[in-house]
Write an enzyme that holds these catalytic residues in place. Sequence first.
Site, PDB file in Angstrom:
ATOM      1  N   GLY A 261      -3.971  -0.073  -0.110  1.00  0.00           N
ATOM      2  CA  GLY A 261      -5.417  -0.129  -0.002  1.00  0.00           C
ATOM      3  C   GLY A 261      -5.974   0.729   1.129  1.00  0.00           C
ATOM      4  N   HIS A 262      -7.300   0.805   1.180  1.00  0.00           N
ATOM      5  CA  HIS A 262      -7.976   1.627   2.180  1.00  0.00           C
ATOM      6  C   HIS A 262      -7.750   1.099   3.598  1.00  0.00           C
ATOM      7  CE1 HIS A 262     -10.840  -1.598   1.261  1.00  0.00           C
ATOM      8  NE2 HIS A 262     -11.315  -1.432   2.482  1.00  0.00           N
ATOM      9  N   ASN A 263      -7.646   2.043   4.536  1.00  0.00           N
ATOM     10  CA  ASN A 263      -7.485   1.767   5.977  1.00  0.00           C
ATOM     11  C   ASN A 263      -6.136   1.161   6.349  1.00  0.00           C
ATOM     12  OD1 ASN A 263     -10.119   2.651   6.185  1.00  0.00           O
ATOM     13  ND2 ASN A 263     -10.987   0.610   6.458  1.00  0.00           N
ATOM     14  N   VAL A 264      -5.230   1.027   5.414  1.00  0.00           N
ATOM     15  CA  VAL A 264      -3.908   0.472   5.732  1.00  0.00           C
ATOM     16  C   VAL A 264      -3.159   1.445   6.644  1.00  0.00           C
ATOM     17  CG1 VAL A 264      -1.635  -0.062   4.738  1.00  0.00           C
ATOM     18  CG2 VAL A 264      -3.715  -0.957   3.678  1.00  0.00           C
ATOM     19  N   SER A 281      -6.920  -2.569   5.181  1.00  0.00           N
ATOM     20  CA  SER A 281      -6.969  -2.753   6.633  1.00  0.00           C
ATOM     21  C   SER A 281      -5.802  -3.547   7.199  1.00  0.00           C
ATOM     22  CB  SER A 281      -8.292  -3.406   7.053  1.00  0.00           C
ATOM     23  OG  SER A 281      -9.386  -2.587   6.688  1.00  0.00           O
TER      24      SER A 281
END
Length: 366
Positions: A261-264, A281
């Site tokens: 996922g995003h920001n991982v 995240s």
Amino acid sequence: MSVTIGELARALDAQAWGDQSLPVTGAAEPSETVPVGKDGGVIALAMAPKYAGALRPGSMAILAEGMNPEEYGLKAAIFAPRPRLVMAGLTRAFDPGPDIAPGIHPTAVIDDSAEIGEGAAIGPFVVIGADARIASGARIGAHVSIGRGTRVGQDALILPGARIAHGVTAGERLIVQPGASIGGDGFSYVTPEESGIEEIRRTLGTRDDLRAQHWTRIHSLGGVEIGNDVEIGANATIDRGTIRATRIGSGTKIDSLVQIGHNVVIGEDCLLCGLVGVAGSSKIGDRVVLAGQVGVSDNIEIGDDVIAGGASKIFTRVPAGRVILGHPAVKMETQMEIQKATRRLPRLASQVAKLQETVTRLLEKG
């Protein structure tokens, strides 16, 4: 290709036995071996007696240290102090690699502002966007698309059908398997008022009011940053960050059908097996192993050297070095005790029922 047993043993830093001049033309399963002819033959990986029993007399094999090649009638053998490491070297020696011709295929569409490094190979119907940089020695398979401003490092291998969006930075020796997608938008939305999801997080499940909601898209302005020696499996997906980049550390290997996922942020030398899902995240440390179908909730941290068993669901922070299992994931030894206790429940229920009957009869007798 063909090498001799002796040459292969030296390349693998292993000890050879028997006729070291025999040519090796490839690798095979033990049951598929045949006696070695004048033109050589295949070598089998038979690194335990249960596999070696299928070897044909007169063939060649890689054996574990301590096994006796004469027992299996072999003409030559290589002894492996660490069998799977020798397997890695053997398969590398005989892997012909993908069929990507040198140079730039005439059907490729490359923006005039893109830079293609020396010795890079660009396959048919590849699309490379404006200001992209493809480093020297990179190989790009057919039907790959690489977006605006993306950097692909030296000696990268991008296999057919992979999609790398704009604003991605990838290090050296990247391997991307067919169909993988890097840099798609994150799954990020908000409602003008408090959403049902936010409400149940605040109340831990209570819903005060059910009402219509409309989701508003949060755009993804961040990119994806990938270190050196990273491998990304077929049809895996890595979302770009919302503001800052999603990051994958050097040496990390990501299996097919993994979703990041995003920001991982994923550390170095991690291993993420098939069907793993990491929500937005979350932060994963170095050398973490997530077995198949592991799920990681959003905004949590997993420490260095954690190992999560297959199908574990991780909802809270995991300290460094812990081995976890289960749904929800707990220490492996705790999960084993839970499973033992669960198996005892039918017997326990039967004992409680008998005890209730006994108490009832005693009360009736007064």
